[in-house]
Motif scaffolding. Sequence first.
Motif, short mmCIF file in Angstrom:
data_model
loop_
_atom_site.label_atom_id
_atom_site.label_comp_id
_atom_site.label_asym_id
_atom_site.label_seq_id
_atom_site.Cartn_x
_atom_site.Cartn_y
_atom_site.Cartn_z
N GLN A 38 1.23 -1.09 -0.41
CA GLN A 38 0.23 0.10 0.19
C GLN A 38 0.95 1.33 0.27
N ALA A 39 2.17 1.07 0.30
CA ALA A 39 2.88 2.39 0.52
C ALA A 39 3.74 3.04 -0.85
N VAL A 40 3.71 1.83 -1.85
CA VAL A 40 3.99 2.10 -3.02
C VAL A 40 3.19 2.98 -3.90
N SER A 41 3.74 4.39 -4.35
CA SER A 41 3.47 5.49 -4.50
C SER A 41 3.17 5.42 -6.25
N ALA A 42 1.71 5.15 -7.00
CA ALA A 42 2.40 5.88 -8.44
C ALA A 42 2.52 7.31 -9.26
N ASP A 43 1.70 8.09 -8.24
CA ASP A 43 2.61 9.91 -8.47
C ASP A 43 4.39 9.51 -8.50
N MET A 273 3.44 -14.59 -4.16
CA MET A 273 3.67 -12.69 -3.51
C MET A 273 2.44 -12.37 -4.50
N ALA A 274 2.64 -12.46 -5.95
CA ALA A 274 1.58 -11.48 -6.32
C ALA A 274 -0.15 -11.74 -5.79
N ASP A 275 -0.19 -13.46 -5.56
CA ASP A 275 -1.58 -14.21 -5.20
C ASP A 275 -1.57 -13.62 -4.17
N ARG A 276 -0.49 -13.20 -3.28
CA ARG A 276 -1.02 -13.57 -1.31
C ARG A 276 -1.26 -11.91 -1.53
N TYR A 277 -0.45 -10.85 -2.08
CA TYR A 277 -0.22 -9.38 -1.34
C TYR A 277 -0.81 -9.14 -2.09
N ILE A 278 -0.49 -8.79 -3.79
CA ILE A 278 -0.83 -7.65 -5.06
C ILE A 278 -1.99 -8.09 -5.50
N PRO A 279 -3.17 -7.04 -5.24
CA PRO A 279 -4.18 -6.75 -5.87
C PRO A 279 -4.86 -6.68 -7.05
N ASN A 280 -5.64 -7.72 -7.91
CA ASN A 280 -5.71 -7.35 -9.34
C ASN A 280 -4.46 -7.92 -10.09
N LEU A 281 -3.13 -8.42 -9.24
CA LEU A 281 -2.08 -9.35 -10.65
C LEU A 281 -2.19 -10.55 -10.09
N ASP A 282 -2.32 -11.01 -11.51
CA ASP A 282 -1.42 -12.60 -12.16
C ASP A 282 -0.44 -12.46 -12.42
N ILE A 337 6.73 8.89 -22.59
CA ILE A 337 6.21 8.99 -21.27
C ILE A 337 4.59 8.42 -21.33
N ASP A 338 4.15 8.77 -22.58
CA ASP A 338 2.62 8.55 -22.71
C ASP A 338 2.19 7.41 -22.57
N GLY A 339 2.97 6.70 -23.11
CA GLY A 339 2.82 5.63 -23.21
C GLY A 339 3.22 4.53 -21.71
N VAL A 340 3.14 4.73 -21.02
CA VAL A 340 3.46 4.26 -19.29
C VAL A 340 2.10 4.53 -18.47
N ASP A 341 2.27 3.51 -18.09
CA ASP A 341 0.78 3.79 -17.53
C ASP A 341 1.17 3.84 -15.84
N PHE A 342 1.53 4.34 -14.79
CA PHE A 342 2.08 4.47 -13.34
C PHE A 342 1.05 3.97 -12.59
N ASP A 343 0.19 3.13 -12.42
CA ASP A 343 -0.31 2.75 -11.76
C ASP A 343 0.15 1.21 -11.39
N TYR A 344 0.38 1.21 -13.13
CA TYR A 344 0.84 -0.60 -13.56
C TYR A 344 1.71 -0.44 -12.67
N ALA A 345 2.66 0.08 -12.92
CA ALA A 345 4.19 0.29 -12.86
C ALA A 345 4.13 0.04 -11.53
N ALA A 346 3.43 0.95 -10.48
CA ALA A 346 3.63 0.58 -9.17
C ALA A 346 3.07 -0.35 -8.42
N LYS A 347 1.96 -0.97 -8.98
CA LYS A 347 1.40 -2.77 -9.29
C LYS A 347 3.01 -3.53 -8.99
N LEU A 348 4.09 -3.65 -10.13
CA LEU A 348 5.11 -4.37 -10.09
C LEU A 348 6.13 -3.69 -9.23
N THR A 349 5.71 -2.41 -9.00
CA THR A 349 6.63 -1.88 -8.15
C THR A 349 6.47 -2.76 -6.86
N ALA A 350 5.29 -2.93 -5.97
CA ALA A 350 5.12 -3.40 -5.14
C ALA A 350 5.01 -4.55 -4.90
#
Length: 458
Positions: A38-43, A273-282, A337-350
Motif C-alpha cells: 500500500q505504501a508504493v506510490s504511483a505519483d 507473493m502476487a497471489d497473496r499481496y498484490i490485488p488484481n495481479l496475476d 512517457i505517454d506510453g507508461v501506465d503509472f498505476d501498473y508500474a506501481a503494481k509491479l514495483t509493489a
Amino acid sequence: MKLKPSALLSSVAAGVFAMSAHADVEYTDQPQLHAIQQAVSADRIEHDIEKLVSFGTRHTLSETESDTRGIGAARRWIKAEFDKISAECGGCLEVYYQSRVISGEPRIPDPVEVVSVIAVQKGTVDPSRYVIMSGDIDSRVSDVMDYTSDAPGANDNASGVAGTIEAARVLSKYKFAGSIVYAALAGEEQGLFGGKIMAEQAKQDGWRIKAVLNNDMIGNIEGINGVIDNTTARIFAEGTRQDETPEDIRRRRFMGGEVDSPSRNVARYIDWMADRYIPNLDTMVIYRLDRFARGGHHRPFNDLGFPGVRIMETNENYNRQHQDLRVENGIAYGDTIDGVDFDYAAKLTALNAVSLASMAWAPSPPAQVKIAGAVSPSTTLSWAAPTAAEKDHVKGYRIYWRHTDAPNWEFSRYVGNVTEYTLENVVIDNYFFGVASVSDDDFESPVVYPGAAGAFGE
C-alpha cells in the motif's frame, strides 16, 4: 493467521490465485507486506520517470558533463535520490558508483566508463546474504550507436529504475535480517555491461546472492497485439543453471531438477507473493531465460550461478521500443512517457517490494539439501543446520512437494527445527520435493530443490 488458498477462494475471486484450489499449502499472512504494498506510490514513480525522460537521452555513449542532458546527469540524479533516501533513514543505505572502462566491444568500440549506481541496505542478522532489485539506466533509439538523438526511454527502462528507487523509499523504513540491494545498472543496451560488472564484483567479494529481480519494462499495458491489460505480468526464469559441472548434469539426468533451478523457485516465490499481496495481479512464470532469443540484465548473474529472474509487462509494444521518435503512416513511434501506465508500474514495483522484503525477513534458503527414497514407500529429505548467525532466527523448516507436471508447489508440511524428515508413504518417484527455511515470525525462504540442480549455495 494461517491460511490456505482454498479457504480464501470463498471471499476473493478465484482468478486471483494461480495455485490449485485443492493445494494443501499453508502460509502465514504477513500484515507488514500488505503495508508495503500500500505504501508504493504511483505519483512518485511518475515523477521519477518524468525526471529520467527529461535528460533527453541516457545512451551509454552520451554526454557525461552536462547537468541536464545525457547519462552522466541521469546517474548523478539517481545517486542523489538514493542519498536522500539514506539521509531520511539515518544512513541506512550505502550508496556508491560502480564502474569499469569498457572498450573494443561491438557496441562500445572506444573506451567508455560504464557507471552504475548501487544502494545497499545491510541486514541485521545475516548481512552477507543479498537479494537484489535492478533496473537499467540507459536508453536508445533505432540505431544502437546513435548517442545524440533524443531517446526518452520512458518505459525501457526509466520505469524499472523508477520502480527500484521507489522500492528503496518504501523498504528503507524497515530493518531486515538479510541485505537488500537497489541497483540502477548501466550499459544494458550496449551489451549487459552493468550487470556483468556487478555480478563479477559480487562473486569476487563473496556476496551470497539469493535472488536478482531484474525489472525491464514494467509500465506498458497496451501491446502491439492490440491487448490492453493491467492485470498480468511475466516472470522469466531459466531452467537448468549455467554453472553445472559434468557430474551435476549426470546426476540431474537421473534425479531431475530441469524445472527447479533456484531461478525457477525464486519465480514461483514471486508468483505466490502476487497471489497473496498484490490485488488484481496475476503473474505467469515463463520457463525461459528471457523473451525468445533476447536478453536482459539478470543474465550475467545467471551466468555466474546466481538466481536471477526478469519481471516485466505481459504485452510489449514494439513501436515504442528502440525506435527513433517519428510518425509514419499515422503510427507514432518512440518510447515516450505517454506510453507508461503509472498505476501498473506501481503494481509491479509493489510486487518487487513485498518479494524482497519477504525474502530478506526470512532466513537463508536451506543449504546442502539432499533426498533419498529410491525403491522405498517413503521419501527422506535432509539439509544443513542453520549458520551460527541465523541459529536464533530460524524457527524451523517446511517441506514442499508437487506432482511432476504441476507448475507450483501443491503440498507442504511444517516439520520443526530438524535437519532430516521422512514423508511416510509419499513415493519419491511420483513427486518433486523441496525445503524452505522458516523464521521465528513465519517468513519463509524460497523453496530449495535437492542437489546441485536446485541449490542456492551456502
